[in-house]
Design a protein around this motif. Structure first.
Motif, PDB file in Angstrom:
ATOM      1  N   ALA A 161       0.725  -1.203  -0.104  1.00 27.85           N
ATOM      2  CA  ALA A 161       0.062   0.045  -0.061  1.00 27.85           C
ATOM      3  C   ALA A 161       0.919   1.356  -0.072  1.00 27.85           C
ATOM      4  O   ALA A 161       0.649   2.215  -0.673  1.00 27.85           O
ATOM      5  CB  ALA A 161      -1.019  -0.014   1.205  1.00 27.85           C
ATOM      6  N   ALA A 162       2.056   1.149   0.920  1.00 29.29           N
ATOM      7  CA  ALA A 162       2.656   2.294   0.847  1.00 29.29           C
ATOM      8  C   ALA A 162       3.440   2.590  -0.397  1.00 29.29           C
ATOM      9  O   ALA A 162       3.635   3.763  -0.801  1.00 29.29           O
ATOM     10  CB  ALA A 162       3.676   2.335   2.004  1.00 29.29           C
ATOM     11  N   GLY A 163       4.102   1.629  -1.215  1.00 31.62           N
ATOM     12  CA  GLY A 163       4.635   1.618  -2.251  1.00 31.62           C
ATOM     13  C   GLY A 163       3.703   2.222  -3.247  1.00 31.62           C
ATOM     14  O   GLY A 163       4.062   2.942  -4.184  1.00 31.62           O
ATOM     15  N   LEU A 164       2.406   1.548  -3.521  1.00 30.90           N
ATOM     16  CA  LEU A 164       1.562   2.278  -4.188  1.00 30.90           C
ATOM     17  C   LEU A 164       1.418   3.529  -4.309  1.00 30.90           C
ATOM     18  O   LEU A 164       1.453   4.407  -5.275  1.00 30.90           O
ATOM     19  CB  LEU A 164       0.111   1.347  -4.059  1.00 30.90           C
ATOM     20  CG  LEU A 164      -0.966   1.971  -4.988  1.00 30.90           C
ATOM     21  CD1 LEU A 164      -0.853   1.805  -6.398  1.00 30.90           C
ATOM     22  CD2 LEU A 164      -2.345   1.063  -4.542  1.00 30.90           C
ATOM     23  N   ALA A 165       1.159   3.892  -3.070  1.00 29.97           N
ATOM     24  CA  ALA A 165       0.724   5.586  -2.863  1.00 29.97           C
ATOM     25  C   ALA A 165       2.048   6.280  -3.261  1.00 29.97           C
ATOM     26  O   ALA A 165       1.944   7.385  -3.996  1.00 29.97           O
ATOM     27  CB  ALA A 165       0.458   5.935  -1.331  1.00 29.97           C
ATOM     28  N   GLY A 166       3.391   6.012  -2.981  1.00 26.82           N
ATOM     29  CA  GLY A 166       4.397   6.796  -3.272  1.00 26.82           C
ATOM     30  C   GLY A 166       4.497   6.579  -4.958  1.00 26.82           C
ATOM     31  O   GLY A 166       4.903   7.437  -5.449  1.00 26.82           O
TER      32      GLY A 166
END
Length: 403
Positions: free
Chosen positions: A89-94
């Motif tokens: 999820a964090a990678g997707l947002a970034g």
């Protein structure tokens, strides 16, 4: 029970998770294929003008190194934390945020810095997501998983074609489209995946081929086989247009793009059929060895081609077999990794087979083509594919003895 639900006997992951996971994996491909193949080069050309080739070379080289390190690092971190979803999820947002920041880069230095951070975010998403499949998909469904993962390259190619439709969107709008599609593809598996647990997949013990005297042998052979095929695939990806034009100067980039898209689309049903057969027959490595052998045959045909008909036939044979190979290999790799607690890290090391070829493949081409032509290059790549086939035959025998 449908085909998705039948694979793997009594130990089956839900069809919903498999489909959502395949959609998420396609989202990862959409995250980088349009950007790296179309949108980034266009941005570099606008920014650097006549120096675009040199600047793009620096960006590609730096990005490959960042991707290699980040995939290992975030795979390892997801191992240590024991939770993959948060990293994805964090990678997707970034990743989506940085795509939208590309127009803000005013020089080559700023663009390089942004690209490096984007690669970190991309691999924060992809590394833990690939390990999540190993946590949730039993061996009896890994062939099916590989077949479903074959949708990803085609999805990336289709998105590239769509965002470049004349009049659809400007440079910034294209990035918004890509970021939106990526989020739409990846979010469902994070929100609604809910995979069935398989505690046996999370045991930190040696399973299957790892019970051999040297448990690392199958892993090393699988790694080397993928690297060899990836070198051939990377060379054709980068120089396909130049090779076709060396045979017929009238070939256009649009024609090559259509050929490339056809191969990726046609490979999807072949990968699904091959993966399902591997699951039912209990012969997970056999399709990989066959694909490597067929890829070598296609490369030999390309080396001998003097006209477009034979050249096109050879490339279609190579393209179909190598695309199926790479999709099935991604899932069957999970079978030979011996320790669950290092799964993310080890898959990051396997990911080097995707990034390392882009670092040395141009030098191989520069060394071979001026002296021996593209026929010499194809012959060398055919030898690499044959070696990959032999390595996989050896791996299949090891798995059969320990099965």
């Amino acid at each position: 029970m449908n085909a998705l639900g039948q694979a793997g006997g009594d130990a089956r992951q839900s069809a919903r998770f498999l489909l959502l996971y395949a959609l998420g994996w396609a989202g990862c491909s959409i995250a980088y294929v349009p950007f790296l193949t179309v949108l980034l080069p266009l941005r570099v050309t606008d920014m650097a003008g006549a120096g675009d080739v040199r600047v793009l070379g620096y960006l590609t080289f730096g990005g490959a190194i960042a991707a290699s390190l980040a995939n290992i690092a975030f795979g390892w971190l997801s191992d240590r934390t024991g939770y993959r979803r948060a990293w994805v999820a964090a990678g997707l947002a970034g990743n989506c945020a940085l795509l939208l920041m590309v127009p803000l880069a005013q020089g080559a230095g700023q663009l390089l810095a942004l690209l490096l951070v984007w690669q970190v975010m991309l691999n924060m998403m992809m590394g833990p997501l690939s390990a999540w499949a190993g946590d949730c998909v039993p061996d009896g469904q890994k062939g099916l998983l590989g077949g479903l993962m074959a949708f990803a390259p085609a999805a990336g190619a289709v998105t590239s074609a769509v965002v470049t439709i004349p009049g659809l969107a400007g440079p910034e709008g294209r990035l918004w489209i890509v970021a939106t599609v990526v989020a739409v593809c990846v979010l469902p598996v994070l929100l609604f995946g809910r995979p069935r647990p398989f505690p046996e997949l999370m045991r930190d013990d040696l399973r299957g081929p790892a019970e051999a005297a040297d448990p690392a042998k199958p892993v090393k052979r699988m790694w080397a086989a993928r690297l060899l095929v990836q070198v051939a695939e990377a060379a054709l990806f980068a120089y396909l247009l130049y090779w076709f034009r060396s045979i017929d100067s009238a070939v256009t980039d649009a024609e090559v793009a259509r050929i490339f898209g056809f191969v990726l689309a046609a490979a999807v049903p072949l990968a699904l059929l091959s993966g399902r057969w591997a699951d039912r027959a209990g012969r997970p490595i056999v399709p990989l060895a066959i694909c490597a052998a067929i890829a070598a045959l296609g490369l030999v045909t390309m080396a001998l081609a003097q006209g477009m008909a034979l050249a096109l036939s050879g490339y279609v044979v190579f393209g179909l077999s190598s695309t199926v190979f790479l999709a099935l290999h991604s899932s069957q790799t999970l079978r030979v990794l011996p320790r669950a607690r290092h799964r993310g890290r080890d898959l990051g090391i396997f990911n080097l087979t995707n990034t390392v070829p882009s670092l040395f493949m141009p030098w191989l081409t520069i060394a071979v083509v001026p002296a021996f032509g593209y026929s010499g290059l194809m012959a060398i790549l055919a030898v690499l594919a044959v070696i990959a086939c032999l390595l996989l035959i050896s791996t299949a025998r090891t798995l059969s003895r320990k099965g």
